[in-house]
Every structure is written in structure tokens, then in C-alpha cells.
Design an enzyme around this catalytic site. Structure first.
Site, PDB file in Angstrom:
ATOM      1  N   SER A  86      15.108  46.995  32.419  1.00 31.67           N
ATOM      2  CA  SER A  86      16.566  47.019  32.544  1.00 31.67           C
ATOM      3  C   SER A  86      17.001  47.241  33.979  1.00 31.67           C
ATOM      4  O   SER A  86      18.106  46.843  34.365  1.00 31.67           O
ATOM      5  CB  SER A  86      17.135  48.127  31.646  1.00 31.67           C
ATOM      6  OG  SER A  86      16.781  47.915  30.298  1.00 31.67           O
ATOM      7  N   GLY A  93       6.864  50.404  24.356  1.00 38.41           N
ATOM      8  CA  GLY A  93       6.253  49.447  25.264  1.00 38.41           C
ATOM      9  C   GLY A  93       5.201  50.092  26.145  1.00 38.41           C
ATOM     10  O   GLY A  93       5.312  51.247  26.541  1.00 38.41           O
ATOM     11  N   GLN A  94       4.168  49.322  26.479  1.00 39.48           N
ATOM     12  CA  GLN A  94       3.119  49.821  27.360  1.00 39.48           C
ATOM     13  C   GLN A  94       3.564  49.880  28.819  1.00 39.48           C
ATOM     14  O   GLN A  94       2.883  50.512  29.634  1.00 39.48           O
ATOM     15  CB  GLN A  94       1.870  48.956  27.236  1.00 39.48           C
ATOM     16  CG  GLN A  94       1.197  49.066  25.882  1.00 39.48           C
ATOM     17  CD  GLN A  94      -0.076  48.244  25.785  1.00 39.48           C
ATOM     18  OE1 GLN A  94      -0.666  47.865  26.795  1.00 39.48           O
ATOM     19  NE2 GLN A  94      -0.495  47.961  24.565  1.00 39.48           N
ATOM     20  N   LYS A  95       4.675  49.250  29.165  1.00 39.30           N
ATOM     21  CA  LYS A  95       5.134  49.339  30.556  1.00 39.30           C
ATOM     22  C   LYS A  95       5.363  50.788  30.948  1.00 39.30           C
ATOM     23  O   LYS A  95       4.982  51.218  32.036  1.00 39.30           O
ATOM     24  CB  LYS A  95       6.409  48.529  30.778  1.00 39.30           C
ATOM     25  CG  LYS A  95       6.865  48.546  32.253  1.00 39.30           C
ATOM     26  CD  LYS A  95       8.161  47.806  32.456  1.00 39.30           C
ATOM     27  CE  LYS A  95       9.347  48.640  32.015  1.00 39.30           C
ATOM     28  NZ  LYS A  95       9.569  49.807  32.947  1.00 39.30           N
ATOM     29  N   HIS A 102      12.379  44.242  25.154  1.00 38.76           N
ATOM     30  CA  HIS A 102      12.792  44.955  23.948  1.00 38.76           C
ATOM     31  C   HIS A 102      12.685  44.056  22.715  1.00 38.76           C
ATOM     32  O   HIS A 102      12.313  44.514  21.626  1.00 38.76           O
ATOM     33  CB  HIS A 102      14.232  45.446  24.085  1.00 38.76           C
ATOM     34  CG  HIS A 102      14.433  46.484  25.147  1.00 38.76           C
ATOM     35  ND1 HIS A 102      14.969  46.169  26.374  1.00 38.76           N
ATOM     36  CD2 HIS A 102      14.173  47.809  25.167  1.00 38.76           C
ATOM     37  CE1 HIS A 102      15.033  47.276  27.104  1.00 38.76           C
ATOM     38  NE2 HIS A 102      14.562  48.276  26.408  1.00 38.76           N
ATOM     39  N   ALA A 108      20.793  48.077  27.047  1.00 32.09           N
ATOM     40  CA  ALA A 108      20.544  47.085  28.106  1.00 32.09           C
ATOM     41  C   ALA A 108      19.313  46.261  27.738  1.00 32.09           C
ATOM     42  O   ALA A 108      18.402  46.058  28.541  1.00 32.09           O
ATOM     43  CB  ALA A 108      20.396  47.751  29.467  1.00 32.09           C
TER      44      ALA A 108
END
Length: 301
Positions: free
Chosen positions: A204, A165-167, A50, A45
Site C-alpha cells: 500500500s 502475507g509473507q511480505k 491483498h 488500501a
């Protein structure tokens, strides 16, 4: 290091591996030549967040291959979570990987990753005490599933570096801890969170939000930015500013809003000026759970 936008280096076209054996064959030449292998694990997704991870991997790979995995990991979903409805968009995912210069995409079946499935693996990665707080408190067992699949993928891909990713900041910290504690030998790169124009972190799960919920969700990043702005007045001021911003929305069901140090340990009661910290938030908007975070500096311009 190749410049941003450089195309794939060791193959003429995007190649797919569905099995461990295929993956090993496709990477054999690069490994034999000593080229760096860069890896981006995903659950598919794919969105522009990404894509940014793939670009970071491409930049760090020098003349070696970039590998992405697309695998929805059942081990990290708890009862009642969204495993069945998690979006699966393989054709679009492959198109993005090709556009971003990925060399190999690993798309295994569940049985390829977990032989004997639906029986769970007997040996898993114990994520430690950090996995019991924040996301781990709400989602018990989640990080055991995350670290187990990441360890398995590291063993299969054998990358020199991997981009996260830092998220998903707690995940990033735990992966780094696993790599250090288990001497895995992978350089873990944390890439900045990518955002919508209104600040909402790309995810996503954003596609689950209806129009009104999408507007409400933007308050999460507003709260974090308010904390950043008021952090010069101290930790309490930063948290207070974030809570005040969240109170402006009636469609957000807050799970947690916390300040932690960069390794997610609690901050001391008396935070010295200039202390680097992280503010993290999780909330439900409708039935969709969203997370976000930002770095800030306490008591310093």
C-alpha cells in the site's frame, strides 16, 4: 475445498459489520452449522497482493464464510509515522472484497476495537524478544500494537484459519508464535508475496513513491534474487551479492539486510549445506520505508 475463483458460500451479497454485535450476528449461522471461518485482517488500501490473500482464504474455507477486516490500527503506528496519511479507500476495498468472494467485511471504528479510546488499552500482547530486532528495532512498540489488534480480531471473528502475507515476514512469524504460545487455536496460513512485473513487492505504501523513486525501489527485489542465486556458494556469498546489487542504486537508504533461519533466529557461523534461510531487507526510498524478503537455501543447488 472450493476451486480458485469460487464465489461466496453462505450469503447472497457482501455484508458489512461495523460493530461487534453485527459481526457476531452475521457469522452465527455459519458457526452454528460448524462451517470453517476463514479470516484476512487488513488495514485497507487493498491491492492485488491483498486479493491473493482473499483467494487463499476462499480456497481454505471449504463451504464456510470468508471474513475480511478493514481497520487502520493506531496502536501499531509510532510517533511521526504515517497514520494520518495512511491511504483509506473503503469503496475500492469493498469492491475488491466482493470480486474475490468475501462474505463479510468488518469495518469497525477505533472505539469499537479499543473501548475508551483515545486512552490505549490497559492489557496488550507482549510480543517477546523477536519484536526488538529488525522492524522492531526501527519501530519500537509496533509489534505490540500488531499482536494486540490481531488477538482482538481473532477473539471477535473466531476464525478457524487466518491468512497473512509473507511480505511482512516478521509479522507472520510473530503471529504464529503468539497463536502457539497463547493456545489461540487458529491455523495461520502464510501466502506468497505478490510482485510487480519488475519484482517490487506489492505494498500500500508504493503509492507514495514518485516515478524516479519507483524505479530505484526495484533494486530491493533485485538484491534478494541475487542472494538467492549466490546462496549455493554460502551465506557470505549470498549477503555479498545482495549488497553489491544495492550499491548500484543511489536512492536507497538501507536500514538492514540480514540472513536468518525460517523462525528469524540468527544462523550459526558455520552454516551446513542445505540449510533453509530467509533474507530480509528494509530501506527508505525517499521518505517511504519498504521491506521485502525471500527464502533461500544455503550451499545447495
Amino acid at each position: 475445498m472450493l476451486p480458485r475463483g469460487a464465489r461466496r458460500s453462505v450469503t447472497a451479497e457482501l455484508l458489512l459489520a461495523h460493530t461487534r454485535a453485527e459481526l457476531s450476528t452475521l457469522l452465527a449461522d455459519a458457526r452454528g452449522a460448524g462451517r470453517r471461518v476463514a479470516f484476512v485482517p487488513t488495514m485497507g488500501a487493498l491491492h492485488e497482493g491483498h486479493a491473493s490473500l482473499l483467494r487463499v482464504a476462499r480456497e481454505h474455507a471449504d463451504d464456510g464464510p470468508v471474513v475480511a477486516s478493514v481497520f487502520v490500527n493506531p496502536l501499531q503506528f509510532g510517533p511521526g509515522e504515517d497514520l494520518d496519511r495512511y491511504p483509506r479507500t473503503l469503496a475500492a476495498d469493498l469492491a475488491m472484497c466482493e470480486r474475490e468472494g468475501v462474505d463479510v467485511v468488518f469495518t469497525p471504528a477505533v472505539e469499537e476495537v479499543y473501548p475508551g479510546w483515545p486512552e490505549p488499552p490497559q492489557v496488550t500482547v507482549e510480543p517477546g524478544p523477536l519484536a526488538t530486532v529488525l522492524e522492531g528495532r526501527t519501530r519500537p512498540g509496533h509489534f505490540r500494537g500488531v499482536l494486540t489488534v490481531v488477538a482482538k480480531l481473532f477473539g471477535l471473528v473466531r476464525p478457524d484459519l487466518a491468512v497473512f502475507g509473507q511480505k511482512d515476514y516478521q509479522q507472520l512469524v510473530l503471529v504464529r508464535r503468539m497463536v502457539e504460545d497463547l493456545c489461540i487455536g487458529v491455523d495461520v496460513v502464510g501466502a506468497e508475496t505478490q510482485r510487480e512485473p519488475d519484482g517490487l513487492a506489492l505494498s500500500s505504501r508504493n503509492r507514495y513513491l514518485d516515478t524516479d523513486q519507483r524505479l530505484e525501489a526495484a533494486v530491493l527485489s533485485c538484491a534478494l534474487r541475487a542472494a538467492q542465486a549466490d546462496a549455493v556458494r554460502g551465506a557470505e556469498a549470498a549477503i555479498g551479492a545482495a549488497r553489491a546489487a544495492l550499491r548500484t542504486s543511489h536512492g536507497v537508504d538501507l536500514d538492514y539486510l540480514v540472513l536468518r533461519d525460517p523462525d528469524l533466529a540468527p544462523l550459526p557461523d558455520d552454516v551446513p549445506p542445505g540449510t533453509e534461510a530467509r533474507i530480509l531487507v528494509a530501506a527508505k526510498v525517499g521518505s517511504t520505508r519498504l521491506i521485502d524478503n525471500l527464502p533461500l537455501t544455503i550451499g545447495s543447488h
